[in-house]
Design an enzyme around this catalytic site. Structure first.
Site, mmCIF file in Angstrom:
data_model
loop_
_atom_site.group_PDB
_atom_site.id
_atom_site.type_symbol
_atom_site.label_atom_id
_atom_site.label_comp_id
_atom_site.label_asym_id
_atom_site.label_seq_id
_atom_site.Cartn_x
_atom_site.Cartn_y
_atom_site.Cartn_z
ATOM 1 N N LYS A 83 -15.390 7.752 1.012
ATOM 2 C CA LYS A 83 -14.326 8.600 0.470
ATOM 3 C C LYS A 83 -14.753 9.118 -0.896
ATOM 4 O O LYS A 83 -15.136 8.334 -1.776
ATOM 5 C CB LYS A 83 -13.047 7.770 0.293
ATOM 6 C CG LYS A 83 -11.974 8.063 1.324
ATOM 7 C CD LYS A 83 -10.752 7.224 1.044
ATOM 8 C CE LYS A 83 -9.518 7.812 1.659
ATOM 9 N NZ LYS A 83 -8.325 6.996 1.360
HETATM 10 O O1 G3P Z 1 -4.634 7.587 2.690
HETATM 11 C C1 G3P Z 1 -3.929 7.999 1.582
HETATM 12 C C2 G3P Z 1 -3.294 6.864 0.895
HETATM 13 O O2 G3P Z 1 -4.194 5.865 0.680
HETATM 14 C C3 G3P Z 1 -2.435 7.203 -0.247
HETATM 15 O O3 G3P Z 1 -1.182 6.991 0.206
HETATM 16 O O4 G3P Z 1 1.022 6.021 0.182
HETATM 17 O O5 G3P Z 1 -0.468 5.726 -1.809
HETATM 18 O O6 G3P Z 1 0.524 7.960 -1.291
HETATM 19 P P1 G3P Z 1 0.038 6.667 -0.765
#
Ligand code: G3P
Length: 223
Positions: A83
Site C-alpha cells: 500500500k
Molecule cells: O481500507 C481503508 C481503511 O483502512 C480506512 O478505513 O474505517 O479507518 O476510514 P477507516
C-alpha cells in the site's frame, strides 16, 4: 465483486475465511498497531491464512524509502500487495514498483484526479476512502462511480477497491457502481449476512417442525 476484510485481527480474518467468501485482506498502520504484535510475524500469519492479496502499507514518505520498504514487504509472502499513499513521492514509487512487477494498492485516495493518477502510474488497485469522505459531508461513492467509468473508458487495468466502508449499503452501492472490490471491517461483513426476518423465519420453521415431530410421536404411541 470481490470482498476483502479490512482488519489485521487474526481471529476476525480466520472467522470470515471460514465462511468461504473471503477474497483478500487490507491492513493499514493503525490496524496493525492495534494488534500490538511484531508486524512481520502478524503479516506472515495473515498471509498464511488467506490465499488472496494482503495489503500492507509502507511508512516512508520519500520514493526511495517507499520502494525499499515495498521490496522488503513483498519478500515476506507471495500474496503481499504494497500500500502506497497518493502523494507525489508515492506516485514516483508506484511507477518504479509497477515496472519491477510489484503489486501496489494506492491508499488515501479521496478524489477522482488522484485515482486517475494512480492508474496512470500503473497501480494494481486504487482505494477511494468513501466513508471518510461521507464523514465530512462529501459523496464518497461518486469517486468510486467516476473512477470505474474512467478506467473503463480508457481500458486501465487498475482495479477500484472501495475502502473505508461503514455499512452494508456502501457495499451494495459499490457493487452497483461496478467497483472491483469492497473492503470492510469485520462488523460490516457480519451485518451483510444478517436479517431479522431470516431469524424469525427460521424460528417459525423449526417450531412447526417440532410440533409435527411431537404430533407424530404421540400418534406412534397410540398405535
Ligand atoms: O481500507 C481503508 C481503511 O483502512 C480506512 O478505513 O474505517 O479507518 O476510514 P477507516
Amino acid at each position: 465483486m470481490k470482498l476483502f476484510i479490512d482488519s489485521a485481527n487474526l481471529r476476525e480474518i480466520q472467522e470470515v475465511q471460514s465462511w468461504g467468501i473471503l477474497d483478500g485482506v487490507t491492513t493499514n498502520p493503525t490496524l496493525i498497531a492495534k494488534e500490538g504484535k511484531e508486524p512481520r510475524k502478524l503479516v506472515e500469519e495473515i498471509c498464511a491464512t488467506v490465499s488472496g492479496p494482503v495489503s500492507v502499507e509502507v511508512t516512508s514518505l520519500d520514493a526511495e524509502g517507499m520502494i525499499r520498504e515495498a521490496l522488503e514487504l513483498a519478500s515476506w509472502a507471495p500474496n503481499i500487495v504494497v500500500k502506497i499513499p497518493l502523494i507525489k513521492e508515492g506516485l514516483r514509487a508506484i511507477r518504479a514498483l509497477a515496472e519491477m512487477g510489484v503489486r501496489v494498492n494506492t491508499t488515501l485516495v479521496f478524489s477522482v484526479p488522484q485515482a486517475l493518477l494512480a492508474a496512470k502510474a500503473g497501480a494494481t488497485y486504487v482505494s477511494p476512502f468513501l466513508g471518510r469522505l461521507d464523514d465530512i459531508g462529501h459523496d464518497g461513492m461518486e469517486v468510486v462511480r467516476q473512477a470505474v467509468r474512467i478506467f473503463k473508458n480508457y481500458g486501465y487495468p487498475t482495479q477500484v477497491l472501495a475502502a473505508s466502508i461503514r455499512h452494508p449499503r456502501h457495499i451494495v452501492e459499490a457493487a452497483l457502481a461496478g467497483a472491483d472490490i469492497a473492503t470492510a471491517p469485520f462488523a460490516v461483513l457480519e451485518q451483510l449476512l444478517k436479517h431479522p426476518l431470516t431469524d424469525i423465519g427460521l424460528e417459525r420453521f423449526l417450531a412447526d417442525w417440532r410440533k409435527l415431530e411431537s404430533a407424530l410421536s404421540a400418534m406412534r404411541e397410540k398405535v
